[in-house]
Structures are given as structure tokens and as C-alpha cells.
Design an enzyme around this catalytic site. Structure first.
Site, PDB file in Angstrom:
ATOM      1  N   ARG A 294       4.057  28.690 -46.266  1.00  0.00           N
ATOM      2  CA  ARG A 294       4.188  27.864 -45.063  1.00  0.00           C
ATOM      3  C   ARG A 294       4.225  28.706 -43.796  1.00  0.00           C
ATOM      4  O   ARG A 294       3.682  28.293 -42.765  1.00  0.00           O
ATOM      5  CB  ARG A 294       5.423  26.968 -45.186  1.00  0.00           C
ATOM      6  CG  ARG A 294       5.177  25.789 -46.111  1.00  0.00           C
ATOM      7  CD  ARG A 294       6.409  24.985 -46.437  1.00  0.00           C
ATOM      8  NE  ARG A 294       6.023  23.821 -47.238  1.00  0.00           N
ATOM      9  CZ  ARG A 294       6.864  22.990 -47.809  1.00  0.00           C
ATOM     10  NH1 ARG A 294       8.175  23.177 -47.682  1.00  0.00           N
ATOM     11  NH2 ARG A 294       6.431  21.954 -48.513  1.00  0.00           N
ATOM     12  N   TYR A 438      -2.461  21.052 -45.272  1.00  0.00           N
ATOM     13  CA  TYR A 438      -2.014  21.615 -46.545  1.00  0.00           C
ATOM     14  C   TYR A 438      -0.711  22.397 -46.423  1.00  0.00           C
ATOM     15  O   TYR A 438      -0.184  22.583 -45.343  1.00  0.00           O
ATOM     16  CB  TYR A 438      -3.107  22.424 -47.231  1.00  0.00           C
ATOM     17  CG  TYR A 438      -3.691  23.648 -46.596  1.00  0.00           C
ATOM     18  CD1 TYR A 438      -3.186  24.224 -45.443  1.00  0.00           C
ATOM     19  CD2 TYR A 438      -4.801  24.255 -47.185  1.00  0.00           C
ATOM     20  CE1 TYR A 438      -3.737  25.352 -44.894  1.00  0.00           C
ATOM     21  CE2 TYR A 438      -5.372  25.394 -46.641  1.00  0.00           C
ATOM     22  CZ  TYR A 438      -4.836  25.936 -45.494  1.00  0.00           C
ATOM     23  OH  TYR A 438      -5.397  27.066 -44.964  1.00  0.00           O
ATOM     24  N   GLU A 439      -0.186  22.789 -47.582  1.00  0.00           N
ATOM     25  CA  GLU A 439       1.156  23.389 -47.705  1.00  0.00           C
ATOM     26  C   GLU A 439       2.246  22.450 -47.194  1.00  0.00           C
ATOM     27  O   GLU A 439       3.225  22.875 -46.594  1.00  0.00           O
ATOM     28  CB  GLU A 439       1.228  24.734 -46.975  1.00  0.00           C
ATOM     29  CG  GLU A 439       0.298  25.790 -47.509  1.00  0.00           C
ATOM     30  CD  GLU A 439       0.400  25.977 -49.012  1.00  0.00           C
ATOM     31  OE1 GLU A 439       1.479  25.722 -49.579  1.00  0.00           O
ATOM     32  OE2 GLU A 439      -0.606  26.363 -49.634  1.00  0.00           O
ATOM     33  N   GLY A 440       2.061  21.156 -47.444  1.00  0.00           N
ATOM     34  CA  GLY A 440       2.980  20.143 -46.945  1.00  0.00           C
ATOM     35  C   GLY A 440       2.508  19.695 -45.576  1.00  0.00           C
ATOM     36  O   GLY A 440       2.512  20.471 -44.620  1.00  0.00           O
TER      37      GLY A 440
END
Length: 597
Positions: A294, A438-440
Site C-alpha cells: 500500500r 488496487y491494493e484496496g
């Protein structure tokens, strides 16, 4: 296509003058990271990024990755660049010496990663995913697993992935269907399908180590029943690889951007896997990797914004259009360069303020990583870990939102030419667009910040940060040049706590208030955080100017950009505050069935 030039002057300003990395490295016992060594590493890293990676950026976008019968081929030059990267020792720069790494500070590795991603974001995905896998293995793997996998990942002979998402679930990992069935020899048979797996299959390394989330047959429901497994493409044998595992790439995605990064559908058909850590504790293990990812994803906003700014500045100085409203600035030419026009200045200064502010945020956060990882004092490590917990969702979401704005502005500076492929500016917008997803997604990051980190800690994590800002403002309240900005920041810092209390009280009556407020709350938080960091930079710059030290023109640009940020960008907090205070009623009043075509 913009030619990337590593911003070494700005990097050194932050590391040497604002955050004093040399003193921090010395305090943490990082004796190998001497100023001379760090300077040499940054210089050589810049050359590699400028001369090797940047020229492959446009060609990689045009050629894309190719899939045929389960085999993925990366664009021309990618494999050779990776071999050069590995040969130069870049892959193990910050890795543990016990497994072949150089043991240099994590923050130094992140600075090199910034240059890599600014030069070629698609290529950067391959070592980036590997570094995430290495962090998870280092934190949670057994000693045997570290010797077997971490050593080769550090060398760069093998690369890594993280396999979370499935066709029916992304963020809601509690409903994954991939299964892990125990075998008599202690291994597990892994079966299921994962999608959106970056670097899941490619031709750049001899083996690919997948870290896969799966559920045991007797696992509890939900996220409490998730375990993490190592599933290599080829099973290890001696010092090399043995037989092919039952894992294959079913296809690759055709994407809007980062086209030279292989985004794969991975099929596990009874593949041999090995449990990492404890059964049903896989999500805890994966969060080590995800938190690393993140911060890296947040930096993608900075990296692509920087590349776009460099292209836009060159163009704005060269492109002739109209005369300045105050009279000709280039009377010997048919028109003035567009950089004289206020609206172009607005765009360039917005990009510059976000890029340099986000770089400061990334480097401050990276410094906390160093402290959390290596400080002798338990108190110092805890404070750094709390700051990391608080800042990680801000880094990921705020930096990618503002990075996307920066790349859009860079394309706008070019006018119609920005929309044309050959200039390369539209590629930067396309490449950046995935970062808020992406990545949350950034909505998830916002919920993490407000719901888990702020309200979930009863305000402890927020207070830990706002206390730093308050102490800073108190110390510099009477500054002869920056007093007005300090007072502005202090007001917002106080308002931050008051706004949080309002949301918390409203959420006790209606939980939807958290979801309704979250993204605006995160952006509000990000603008204040960058305000604090811009003032830290401005204080150093003003001190240098007053003392007549160094490059006065460079420091004056810092002061001018700080002034722009406080007058033009920081006031956006008012709109975000108003949106937070508007509550959830206006969002939830319309019944779901009324959303129709």
C-alpha cells in the site's frame, strides 16, 4: 514520450536537510548507509532508471505482454533490464544480509523504488511484488522457508506474487473459495482460481513464488478461517528448481494501463503448497505484505505525477501560443511560451505542490518504517508503528488521488497533443488510473482510516499525529515569514479533532455515517498532513535563504510553492469538511430500487 530525469536535488533536500536521514541512519546503527555510500547508490540508481528503464516505457506500453498456451512473454528489453537490475544488486538492497541482502535501510530501498516506478511503472511491478513477498516471508516464514525461498528471492533468481482476489470476491476475503487440503507429507493441495495477479506469470525469472490465501477444510467461517501458503511455480530441488507445480496462467487481462505488467488469471489444480505461520492466521501474515504494497502503491501517484510534471514543464517552456496578458515576454518570437499564462502556471504549480508534498509524505513514512524495524527503544518502535498505522491509508489513497489529478493536469498542459499517444502523456494517466483501485480501493482505505485507525482506536492514533502538528505549530507560531501559514495549519489541526468527534457521535446513532464521511475525511486528513510537511520544508528553505547558504533559487521555489499550496490547495479542506458534516441522509434517502435505467 517524456524523458525521465531523477529529481536527485529534491531527494537530497528531503533526506539530508528536512528529515536528516544521515543522523537517523547513524542512530539506528545503519553504519553502511554513510552519506557517501547513499549518494553513490542514488547516482547509480538514477542512471539505471534514466538510461535503461525509461526508454522501455513507451515501447512496453505499445507491445504489451503476450500470452500463449499459459506462457507469458514480456515486452522487448524487459527481461534484459531485469537481469541488469539483479546483477547490480538492486533487488536485495534493503534485504536481510542473513539471506543475501545488503541490509541497507528500508527507506533507501523505497527511494530507489520511486525512481524505478517514475521511469517505468509497468516494469516496476515485477520487483515490487517480489519485495512484498519477501517482507511477508521474512516476518512469518519458518527458518527453512526463509533459507529456501527468501535467499533466491533476494538474489533475484526467483520473483514473487500475492494471490488474494478471486472472481467472486475482492475486498471481502472472508468468502474466498480456494481450498487447501492437508497431505501426509505436511504439504497441502491447493485448488482454486485467483484473478488480477500482478506478475503471476512471466519470462523474467526462473521461478515464481506465489503467496496464496486459502481455507483449510475445517476452517472457521469468514476471515478467521484464512491461511497463507507458499505455492512455487517450480518446486525447489537442491539449489535450483525441480518439477513443475500444478499452477498455471489461464489468461492475462487486457487493461487500460500498465499494459507491460502481466495481470494474470492463476489456476491452482491441486498444486503443492506449504503453510506460512499458523493455520487460520493467514490474513495477519498477508497484511505484512499488503501494508508494504500500500505504501508502494501510494508512491505510484507520486511517481507518475513526477513523470508527467517533467514532460509538462518542458512542453510549457517550448510551446508558443498567444501573448502574455501583461505584454509580450518573447518579442522576438511569434508568440510567448505558454508557461507565461496564469492558467498554465496553476496547473504546473498544482502538480509541483502535490508531487513534492507527496514525496515528503512518502519519505517521512519511510523513515518511520526504519524506526519501527530497527530502533533499540521499544517506545520509539511503538510510536513509529502507530504513525505507520495512521499514515498508510492516507499515503495509499491521498497520494494516488492527487497523483491522478497531477497526470491529468500534465496531459491538459499539452492541450490536444496531450491526447495523442506519441507524446506519452496519456499513457501516464492510463497507468496511474489503477492506483486508486488496487491494493484496496481508496474507499476501503478511507474506511480503514476513519473506522479502524481513528474511531477504532478511540482517537489514539489521530491524537498521536495531531500532537506532532500542534507541537510544531507552537514552536513556530512567531516565525517572521511563515506565521500566517502556521496559524492556518493550527486552526485546521484543531478542527480535525472537532470534526472527528462529530463523526464519532453521529456514527454511534447510525453506522452509515462512517461510510458516508470516510473518503472526504481521508482527503481532508491528507491535505492537512501535506500542509504540515510543506511547512517543514519551507522552514528549512527560509533558514537557508536567510543564512545565504546553498542554491538560493532552489530554496525560493520551495517557499513560493508552499505559499501556493496554502493559498490554493489547502482551502479544499473546507469543501471536504462540509461534505463530512452533510452526513449520510442525502446518500441513503433514495431507495436502492430507484436507481434504475
Amino acid at each position: 514520450m517524456p524523458e525521465y530525469k531523477a529529481p536527485l536535488r529534491d531527494i537530497r533536500f528531503l533526506t539530508d536537510e528536512v528529515f536528516d536521514y544521515p543522523a537517523s541512519y547513524a542512530a539506528l546503527g545503519a553504519s553502511d548507509a554513510s552519506p557517501d555510500m547513499v549518494a553513490a547508490i542514488l547516482e547509480e540508481g538514477a542512471k539505471f532508471c534514466e538510461q535503461v528503464l525509461s526508454p522501455l516505457n513507451r515501447s512496453g506500453d505499445e507491445e504489451e505482454c503476450q500470452w500463449h498456451d499459459g506462457v507469458v512473454t514480456t515486452p522487448k528489453g524487459f527481461k534484459e533490464a531485469f537481469a541488469q537490475y539483479v546483477e547490480g544488486g538492486w533487488n536485495g538492497l534493503s534485504a536481510d544480509p542473513a539471506y543475501g541482502g545488503q541490509g541497507l535501510p528500508l527507506s533507501l530501498g523505497l527511494i530507489v523504488s520511486e525512481m524505478v516506478a517514475s521511469a517505468n511503472q509497468s516494469w516496476a511491478m515485477y520487483p515490487g511484488l517480489t519485495h512484498g513477498a519477501m517482507s511477508a516471508l521474512h516476518a512469518h516464514g519458518s527458518e527453512e522457508q526463509k533459507r529456501t525461498y527468501l535467499t533466491r528471492l533476494t538474489e533475484g533468481r526467483w520473483t514473487g506474487t500475492m494471490c488474494l482476489t478471486e472472481p467472486h470476491c475482492g475486498t471481502d476475503l472472508g468468502i474466498i473459495k480456494t481450498r487447501a487440503v492437508p497431505r501426509a507429507d505436511g504439504s497441502y493441495a491447493i485448488s482454486g482460481t485467483k484473478i488480477f495477479i500482478s506478475a503471476g506469470e512471466h519470462d523474467m525469472s526462473e521461478n515464481i513464488v506465489h503467496l496464496v490465501l486459502a481455507k483449510l477444510p475445517d476452517a472457521p467461517a469468514g476471515t478467521k478461517g484464512i491461511s497463507l501458503f507458499i505455492v512455487p511455480k517450480f518446486l525447489p530441488q537442491g539449489d535450483g528448481i525441480g518439477e513443475r507445480n500444478a499452477v498455471s496462467c489461464g489468461s492475462i487481462e487486457h487493461k487500460m494501463g500498465i499494459k507491460a505488467s502481466a495481470t494474470c488469471v492463476m489456476n491452482f489444480d491441486g498444486a503443492t503448497g506449504f503453510l506460512i505461520g499458523e493455520a487460520n492466521k493467514g490474513l495477519n501474515c498477508m497484511f505484512t505484505m499488503m501494508n508494504h504494497a500500500r505504501l508502494g502503491t501510494g508512491m505510484q501517484g507520486l511517481c507518475l505525477g513526477e513523470a508527467s510534471y517533467q514532460g509538462a514543464v518542458r512542453y510549457a517552456n517550448d510551446r508558443l501560443q498567444m501573448r502574455a496578458l501583461t505584454g509580450p515576454k518573447a518579442p522576438d518570437k511569434a508568440a510567448d511560451p505558454i508557461i507565461v499564462h496564469p492558467d498554465v502556471r496553476r496547473m504546473l504549480l498544482t502538480m509541483k505542490a502535490f508531487n513534492e508534498g507527496n514525496r515528503a509524505l512518502a519519505y517521512f513514512t519511510a523513515q518511520q518504517l526504519d524506526i519501527a524495524h530497527a530502533a533499540e527503544s521499544a517506545e520509539a518502535r511503538e510510536q513509529a508503528e502507530n504513525l505507520l498505522a495512521f499514515l498508510t491509508p492516507i499515503c495509499k489513497a491521498f497520494m494516488t488521488e492527487t497523483g491522478l489529478e497531477a497526470t491529468n493536469l500534465g496531459m491538459q498542459v499539452f492541450g490536444g497533443h496531450g491526447y495523442i499517444r506519441e507524446w506519452g502523456m496519456e499513457q501516464l494517466v492510463r497507468d496511474c488510473r489503477i492506483a486508486p483501485i488496487y491494493e484496496g480501493t481508496n474507499g476501503i482505505q478511507a474506511l480503514d482510516l476513519l473506522g479502524r485507525k481513528v474511531l477504532g482506536s478511540q482517537g489514539k492514533l489521530l491524537r498521536g499525529f495531531t500532537r506532532l502538528v500542534h507541537q510544531f505549530c507552537q514552536a513556530h507560531a512567531g516565525h517572521p515569514r511563515l506565521a500566517a501559514q502556521v496559524a492556518q495549519l493550527e486552526r485546521l489541526n484543531q478542527q480535525w479533532g472537532e470534526l472527528t468527534q462529530k463523526v464519532g457521535l453521529a456514527a454511534m446513532k447510525n453506522p452509515d455515517e462512517v461510510g458516508a464521511a470516510a473518503l472526504d475525511y481521508l482527503m481532508y486528513s491528507g491535505y492537512i498532513t501535506l500542509g504540515w510537511l510543506w511547512l517543514r520544508m519551507a522552514l528549512v528553505a527560509d533558514a537557508r535563504v536567510q543564512a545565504g547558504e546553498g542554491d538560493s533559487a532552489y530554496y525560493q521555489t520551495k517557499l513560493a510553492t508552499c505559499d501556493f499550496y496554502f493559498k490554493r490547495l489547502l482551502p479544499r479542506t473546507e469543501a471536504h469538511r462540509a461534505a463530512v458534516e452533510a452526513g449520510s441522509d442525502c446518500l441513503m434517502a433514495l431507495p436502492a430500487e430507484h436507481f434504475h435505467l
